[in-house]
Enzyme design. Structure first.
Site, short mmCIF file in Angstrom:
data_model
loop_
_atom_site.label_atom_id
_atom_site.label_comp_id
_atom_site.label_asym_id
_atom_site.label_seq_id
_atom_site.Cartn_x
_atom_site.Cartn_y
_atom_site.Cartn_z
N LYS A 172 0.74 -1.24 0.12
CA LYS A 172 -0.09 -0.02 0.02
C LYS A 172 1.16 1.50 -0.02
CE LYS A 172 -1.52 2.59 2.52
NZ LYS A 172 -1.47 4.46 1.92
N ARG A 176 -0.35 10.06 -1.29
CA ARG A 176 -0.14 11.25 -1.66
C ARG A 176 0.82 11.17 -3.00
NH1 ARG A 176 1.65 14.63 3.31
NH2 ARG A 176 1.53 12.45 4.22
N SER A 225 5.30 8.24 9.94
CA SER A 225 5.29 9.36 11.09
C SER A 225 5.16 8.52 12.28
CB SER A 225 4.25 10.32 10.98
OG SER A 225 3.02 9.62 10.86
N CYS A 280 13.71 11.36 6.36
CA CYS A 280 13.96 10.81 7.72
C CYS A 280 15.35 10.76 8.41
CB CYS A 280 13.42 9.47 8.23
SG CYS A 280 14.44 8.11 7.23
N GLU A 381 9.19 17.05 14.85
CA GLU A 381 9.66 16.77 13.55
C GLU A 381 9.17 17.95 12.54
OE1 GLU A 381 8.31 13.25 11.27
OE2 GLU A 381 10.49 13.12 10.37
#
Ligand code: NAD
Length: 488
Positions: A172, A176, A225, A280, A381
């Site tokens: 998946k 976006r 996230s 990240c 973050e």
């Protein structure tokens, strides 16, 4: 209009129901519509993968990897097309898209070593005439849930290993940035794998929760996230699945006074502003120690100001937009909050204007100086091209700040001192460490080792960790009747 499809049981499938527009972040033009699959569509994929599993696990590993060799070949042929698609949907520069694809292919290459990597252990004569051995068997159906920021690479931290070890897979992608995986699945389709071995489900949180709840799915690999990673880990585990969930980050880089300042400045700027800070492993905070406090802030501000911001497919552009207008608004809000909390603005990238792209989500490099470490923004973050600078007297103080954060994805040190480097490597509480490196991204044959709030689970993505995650051990104790103790 290009409406994306799911790929289930070896066929492209049109999906009825809700859809979301996919935008080019540099222009906000609509590139495609992505379906938001529901639990029923996830179940089709999970069931197809479950039905394919018993056949696929019986294909010898040496044959399974032949598909991966061919996949590498097809990805190399499609390399430029894939890189262009990543830039279109994600905004990063073409050079950055190419870099991410190289890392994707590298994982395919490493997984081709599965015949050796998944070998077991054998102990002969654990008692007279009795042998004991360990074998690794696939776990079943493995799901991969990916974020927007590396649409080409992150699924490959998992997919090649899951397939090579004999699992079947449901992917998946981020809703976006779903176009790259659509293209990757066109390549997977060319491999003529047995139907159901690889499946693609487009969608958002509804599809994710359906994956977490589906009884046929045995393993879930997630990158995204921290709040979502925590949710994935707890809900997946509550449903009896094995889960690896890589979360967000807030990466500190420490600059010692003896560091090579020209090299350090260049590397830190690349770390903070590459991929528009949406990485990240991006530098979020630079902790400047001792005398470096005098010169480094100005030097990094000058290096940052040289970034050419624009559409990633245009020649000479070195930094693209952020992913959505909402993201731009959120990042600008955090800059303002940081200023309200007492930071000074060393470089202001708000209100960025890029000629020819009035509707793009652009923010230029921004640097905040002396943001109080206890402030909310210093712990949040930001995930955009914003770097904060802190100034301290000693390496011990710097390490205390590094270890005071909630995340543990990466920490880096810039120095010419081996002793300082050793202390830092030894004491810093982060799973990926850089010494005179600004983006300490592990190669595919090392695990992507986030700690603390950057990772939930035991085994990380890539390398032997992936092999262990996608296999369960079976230990056999075996005796064959005969008098093995007779004297010869
Ligand atoms: P995200 O958490 O918003 O989304 C990741 C995935 O989770 C997507 O597929 C999305 O559809 C799904 N999702 C989103 N909200 C959900 C919800 N409420 N319930 C269930 N599923 C949900 O992350 P993102 O914005 O796409 O990616 C950026 C984040 O990913 C950053 O925090 C970044 O640090 C992190 N990241 C981490 C690593 C790592 O290796 N640790 C690597 C890349 C990105």
């Amino acid at each position: 209009m290009n409406v994306l499809q799911n790929y289930i049981n070896g066929r492209w499938v049109e999906v009825e129901g809700e859809r979301l527009a996919v935008h080019n972040p540099a222009t906000n033009e609509v590139l495609a519509q992505v379906p938001l699959s529901d639990a029923g569509q996830v179940a089709q994929a999970a069931n197809a993968a479950a039905a394919a599993f018993e056949g696929w696990r019986r294909v010898p590993a040496v044959e399974r990897i032949q598909y991966l060799f061919e996949l590498k070949n097809l990805m190399e042929i499609a390399f430029d097309d894939l890189a262009r698609t990543i830039t279109l949907e994600n905004g990063k520069t073409l050079a950055e898209s190419r870099g991410e694809l190289h890392r994707a292919i590298e994982n395919v290459e490493v997984a081709c070593g599965i015949p050796t990597l998944m070998q077991g252990d054998f102990s002969e004569d654990i008692a007279v005439g009795i042998d004991e051995y360990l074998i690794r068997q696939p776990v079943g159906v493995a799901a991969v849930i990916a974020p927007f920021n590396f649409p080409g690479m992150i699924s490959f931290w998992f997919l090649p290993y899951a397939l090579a070890t004999g699992n079947t897979v449901v992917i998946k992608p981020s809703e976006r940035c779903p176009l790259t995986m659509q293209q990757v699945f066109a390549l997977l389709d060319e491999l003529n794998l047995p139907p159901g071995v690889v499946n693609l489900v487009n969608g958002g949180p509804v599809a994710v929760n359906a994956i977490l709840d589906h009884p046929a799915i045995a393993a879930v690999s997630f990158v995204g996230s921290t709040p979502v990673a925590r949710h994935i880990y707890s809900r997946g585990a509550a449903n009896g699945k094995r889960v690896q969930a890589q979360g967000g980050a807030k990466n500190p880089l420490v600059v010692m006074p003896d560091a090579d300042m020209a090299m350090t400045t260049r590397i830190v700027a690349d770390s903070a502003f590459g991929n528009a800070g949406q990485r990240c492993l991006a530098a979020s905070t630079v902790i400047v120690v001792g005398e470096a406090r005098q010169t480094f802030p100005q030097a990094i501000a000058e290096a940052a100001a040289q970034r050419v911001v624009g559409f990633g497919l245009d020649e000479g552009v070195t930094m693209g937009p952020v992913i959505t207008p909402q993201s731009k608004e959120r990042i600008q809000g955090l800059i303002e909050k940081g200023l309200a909390d007492g930071a000074q603005l060393l470089l202001d990238g708000r209100r960025a204007e890029v000629p020819g792209y009035p509707r793009g989500n652009f923010i230029k490099p921004t640097i905040l100086l002396d943001l109080p470490p206890e402030s909310e923004v210093a712990r949040t973050e930001i995930f955009g091209p914003v770097l904060t600078l802190l100034r301290v007297e000693t390496l011990d103080e710097a390490i205390a700040l590094v270890n005071g954060g909630d995340y543990g994805n990466m920490a880096c040190l810039f120095t010419e001192s081996g002793a300082a480097a050793r202390q830092f490597r030894y004491e810093a509480q982060a799973g990926n460490i850089g010494v005179n490196i600004g983006v300490a991204a592990p190669m595919a044959f090392f695990p992507f080792s986030g700690w603390k709030d950057s990772f939930f689970g035991t085994l990380h993505g890539q390398s032997r960790h992936a092999v262990e995650f996608y296999t369960q051990t079976k230990v056999v104790v075996e005796r064959w009747h005969r008098d093995w103790s007779r004297q010869f």
